[in-house]
Design a protein around this motif. Structure first.
Motif, PDB file in Angstrom:
ATOM      1  N   VAL A 143      -6.455  -0.412   7.119  1.00  0.00           N
ATOM      2  CA  VAL A 143      -5.986  -1.798   7.106  1.00  0.00           C
ATOM      3  C   VAL A 143      -7.162  -2.711   7.451  1.00  0.00           C
ATOM      4  N   GLY A 144      -7.487  -3.611   6.530  1.00  0.00           N
ATOM      5  CA  GLY A 144      -8.604  -4.517   6.790  1.00  0.00           C
ATOM      6  C   GLY A 144      -9.331  -4.880   5.520  1.00  0.00           C
ATOM      7  N   GLU A 145     -10.279  -5.829   5.641  1.00  0.00           N
ATOM      8  CA  GLU A 145     -11.019  -6.264   4.457  1.00  0.00           C
ATOM      9  C   GLU A 145     -12.282  -5.420   4.286  1.00  0.00           C
ATOM     10  N   GLY A 146     -12.934  -5.625   3.145  1.00  0.00           N
ATOM     11  CA  GLY A 146     -14.250  -5.010   2.962  1.00  0.00           C
ATOM     12  C   GLY A 146     -14.194  -3.617   2.367  1.00  0.00           C
ATOM     13  N   GLY A 147     -15.302  -3.213   1.749  1.00  0.00           N
ATOM     14  CA  GLY A 147     -15.368  -1.902   1.136  1.00  0.00           C
ATOM     15  C   GLY A 147     -16.209  -0.907   1.925  1.00  0.00           C
ATOM     16  N   PHE A 148     -17.021  -1.436   2.833  1.00  0.00           N
ATOM     17  CA  PHE A 148     -17.998  -0.632   3.560  1.00  0.00           C
ATOM     18  C   PHE A 148     -17.322   0.428   4.445  1.00  0.00           C
ATOM     19  N   HIS A 149     -16.338  -0.011   5.241  1.00  0.00           N
ATOM     20  CA  HIS A 149     -15.679   0.910   6.170  1.00  0.00           C
ATOM     21  C   HIS A 149     -14.833   1.971   5.453  1.00  0.00           C
ATOM     22  N   PRO A 150     -13.952   1.581   4.515  1.00  0.00           N
ATOM     23  CA  PRO A 150     -13.133   2.624   3.863  1.00  0.00           C
ATOM     24  C   PRO A 150     -13.965   3.596   3.026  1.00  0.00           C
ATOM     25  N   LEU A 151     -15.062   3.097   2.430  1.00  0.00           N
ATOM     26  CA  LEU A 151     -15.939   4.011   1.687  1.00  0.00           C
ATOM     27  C   LEU A 151     -16.560   5.026   2.643  1.00  0.00           C
ATOM     28  N   GLY A 152     -16.935   4.544   3.831  1.00  0.00           N
ATOM     29  CA  GLY A 152     -17.477   5.433   4.858  1.00  0.00           C
ATOM     30  C   GLY A 152     -16.470   6.501   5.267  1.00  0.00           C
ATOM     31  N   SER A 169       0.820  -1.220   0.000  1.00  0.00           N
ATOM     32  CA  SER A 169       0.000   0.000   0.000  1.00  0.00           C
ATOM     33  C   SER A 169       0.853   1.268   0.000  1.00  0.00           C
ATOM     34  N   VAL A 170       2.050   1.165   0.552  1.00  0.00           N
ATOM     35  CA  VAL A 170       2.939   2.325   0.651  1.00  0.00           C
ATOM     36  C   VAL A 170       3.167   2.965  -0.727  1.00  0.00           C
ATOM     37  N   LYS A 171       3.238   2.115  -1.745  1.00  0.00           N
ATOM     38  CA  LYS A 171       3.469   2.611  -3.119  1.00  0.00           C
ATOM     39  C   LYS A 171       2.349   3.543  -3.590  1.00  0.00           C
ATOM     40  N   HIS A 172       1.153   3.409  -2.964  1.00  0.00           N
ATOM     41  CA  HIS A 172       0.000   4.188  -3.422  1.00  0.00           C
ATOM     42  C   HIS A 172      -0.228   5.457  -2.602  1.00  0.00           C
ATOM     43  N   LEU A 173       0.539   5.604  -1.508  1.00  0.00           N
ATOM     44  CA  LEU A 173       0.368   6.802  -0.675  1.00  0.00           C
ATOM     45  C   LEU A 173       1.041   7.995  -1.358  1.00  0.00           C
ATOM     46  N   LYS A 174       0.292   9.116  -1.436  1.00  0.00           N
ATOM     47  CA  LYS A 174       0.845  10.307  -2.096  1.00  0.00           C
ATOM     48  C   LYS A 174       1.294  11.360  -1.083  1.00  0.00           C
ATOM     49  N   GLY A 175       0.588  11.409   0.070  1.00  0.00           N
ATOM     50  CA  GLY A 175       0.900  12.427   1.075  1.00  0.00           C
ATOM     51  C   GLY A 175       1.986  11.966   2.031  1.00  0.00           C
ATOM     52  N   SER A 176       2.233  12.777   3.079  1.00  0.00           N
ATOM     53  CA  SER A 176       3.244  12.386   4.067  1.00  0.00           C
ATOM     54  C   SER A 176       2.639  12.191   5.468  1.00  0.00           C
ATOM     55  N   ARG A 177       1.521  12.912   5.764  1.00  0.00           N
ATOM     56  CA  ARG A 177       0.859  12.731   7.067  1.00  0.00           C
ATOM     57  C   ARG A 177      -0.311  11.756   6.867  1.00  0.00           C
ATOM     58  N   ILE A 178      -0.179  10.582   7.416  1.00  0.00           N
ATOM     59  CA  ILE A 178      -1.139   9.508   7.144  1.00  0.00           C
ATOM     60  C   ILE A 178      -1.954   9.195   8.398  1.00  0.00           C
ATOM     61  N   ALA A 179      -3.293   9.268   8.267  1.00  0.00           N
ATOM     62  CA  ALA A 179      -4.152   8.810   9.368  1.00  0.00           C
ATOM     63  C   ALA A 179      -4.307   7.304   9.234  1.00  0.00           C
ATOM     64  N   LEU A 180      -3.957   6.573  10.297  1.00  0.00           N
ATOM     65  CA  LEU A 180      -4.023   5.120  10.248  1.00  0.00           C
ATOM     66  C   LEU A 180      -5.326   4.634  10.891  1.00  0.00           C
ATOM     67  N   THR A 181      -6.082   3.816  10.156  1.00  0.00           N
ATOM     68  CA  THR A 181      -7.365   3.317  10.670  1.00  0.00           C
ATOM     69  C   THR A 181      -7.487   1.833  10.390  1.00  0.00           C
ATOM     70  N   THR A 182      -8.338   1.184  11.180  1.00  0.00           N
ATOM     71  CA  THR A 182      -8.563  -0.248  10.968  1.00  0.00           C
ATOM     72  C   THR A 182      -9.874  -0.658  11.650  1.00  0.00           C
TER      73      THR A 182
END
Lengths: 265, 265
Positions: free
Chosen positions: B177-186, B109-122
């Motif tokens: 970090v995690g499976e599913g589309g529901f949470h990240p879309l939210g 996933s690191v390859k897809h990050l464009k910014g430098s300040r990353i909020a981490l969620t799971t």
């Protein structure tokens, strides 16, 4: 005021009077899925007399199926489409009556009756037609038995899907007036009698012992199959009119006695 | 004792200790549909310490979805598969932890990050992996934001389907970090940020503003379409963690103001 909904009529006026008499401010309305599309016909009369109305979103499968959660939040719960089965405080009923003519199918059904002492049964929608049916059959020389049933039965000759106490077993056979296969099949299973079905929509059919035996054999087959299982789930219905904790305990004990894993759901 | 169920592990021991400490004789167990096939793994440990166990037959869609009817009939309700959302007396939780490796998908996933300040969620299953993920990303030179969220959130960085308060909006973008589309879309809808999804099962994908705009347009389309309607039903959820009577009243008043027929279900 009698409200006509296709062929089912509802006496909403009596319920309005009852609600007003009790001084109810908020009322709940509970009704079977088949009537939900016409919900505004039931909601508006109560709103017009100043009530705040909440409609139950739960399925409703009979007069015993009370939405107790909604009942706790309202002054009166109006239950549409069924008759009283168990006494619950602050629940009132709006019963349906069908205006479909049953004369034709009853006269047709006479040709299929073999006995002379006929137990007459029907469902709530047709209980007001009982006298008419009795008169047709008496004119043809039959002896009619119309019984009251136990405390769960509101009208003479009425059957529920779970209650056939209003079928007089002293009969030769049973005449069922009404639609559907569920109720007459239940009568045949519960009484062991031949049942002639006078269905105003689909005409006359007969349920004989051959048909019930087939069903019972299927059920025994399922039970036989389940005997190989090592784990059992017992589904315990908690609805006010359907809960049977003693039966659940009995099955639980049986499972344990025979060394089966078992959970109550 | 840690019980392994495919890749989800449950610390049942702590719950057993808690139940024993409270002297609970009857306990209820409530769990999401996906875990129901393994119900005996949860029931038996409690039966072994002498409890009478009843399993909830209701669907269970989150930590806020408490079977209050069952809770009334037992001493303690054990809620499996979620974390606490609303404080309810006599409810204890058995949380799941995934033992699936997330290192691979996070590095991808690191390859897809464009910014430098990353909020981490799971999600709950991976909250114990947060430190590992932070360390991977710090080594790559990112600044990590891991927030606590509001009172409905049990763990740092955890999101629920309905709650993204643990997403620090000061970030450039979000890593989920995690499976599913529901949470990240939210998350994407709630924050307006670009979300990179590190899914240990299906690999990495990115949710950008194009995707969320499409969804929002669809929703506005539905609202626009509904404006022609004359009758509205407002579904009022009565579940303990999901009921919002004030919102229901607000919508009810709006309907009346615009002359629409309206019922609360």
């Amino acid at each position: 005021m009698v409200q006509t909904m296709s062929v089912l009529e509802f006496n909403i006026e009596d319920a309005l009077v009852e609600v007003a008499k009790r001084g109810a401010e908020t009322i709940g309305i509970s009704l079977p899925t088949g009537l939900k599309r016409r919900i505004f016909d039931f909601v508006h009369p109560f709103e017009e007399i100043g009530c705040k109305v909440v409609v139950s979103g739960k399925p409703c499968h009979g007069g015993c199926d009370i939405d107790v959660e909604l009942l706790e939040r309202v002054d009166v719960l109006v239950h549409v489409g069924h008759s009283k089965v168990v006494p619950v405080e602050n629940v009132i009923y709006i019963e349906p009556r069908s205006n479909v003519d049953v004369k034709g199918c009853v006269e047709e059904s006479v040709k299929h009756l073999k006995g002379s002492r006929i137990a007459l049964t029907t469902i709530l929608q047709y209980v007001h037609k009982i006298d008419e049916v009795v008169s047709i059959l008496k004119n043809k020389g039959f002896e009619l038995l119309v019984s009251s049933g136990d405390t769960r039965i509101s009208h003479k000759g009425q059957v529920l899907g779970c209650n056939f106490s209003a079928v007089d077993k002293a009969c030769d056979e049973v005449l069922y007036v009404g639609e559907g296969g569920f109720h007459p099949l239940g009568i045949a299973l519960a009484t062991g009698k031949r049942v002639v079905v006078a269905d105003p929509y689909f005409g006359v059919r007969v349920i004989d012992t051959q048909e019930t035996e087939k069903l019972i054999r299927k059920r025994y087959g399922m039970i036989w199959k389940s005997m190989d299982a090592e784990t059992f789930g017992i589904i315990h219905c908690t609805k006010v009119g359907q809960t049977r904790p003693k039966v659940v305990n009995h099955i639980h004990n049986l499972c344990e006695r025979y060394g089966k894993k078992c959970i109550v759901i």
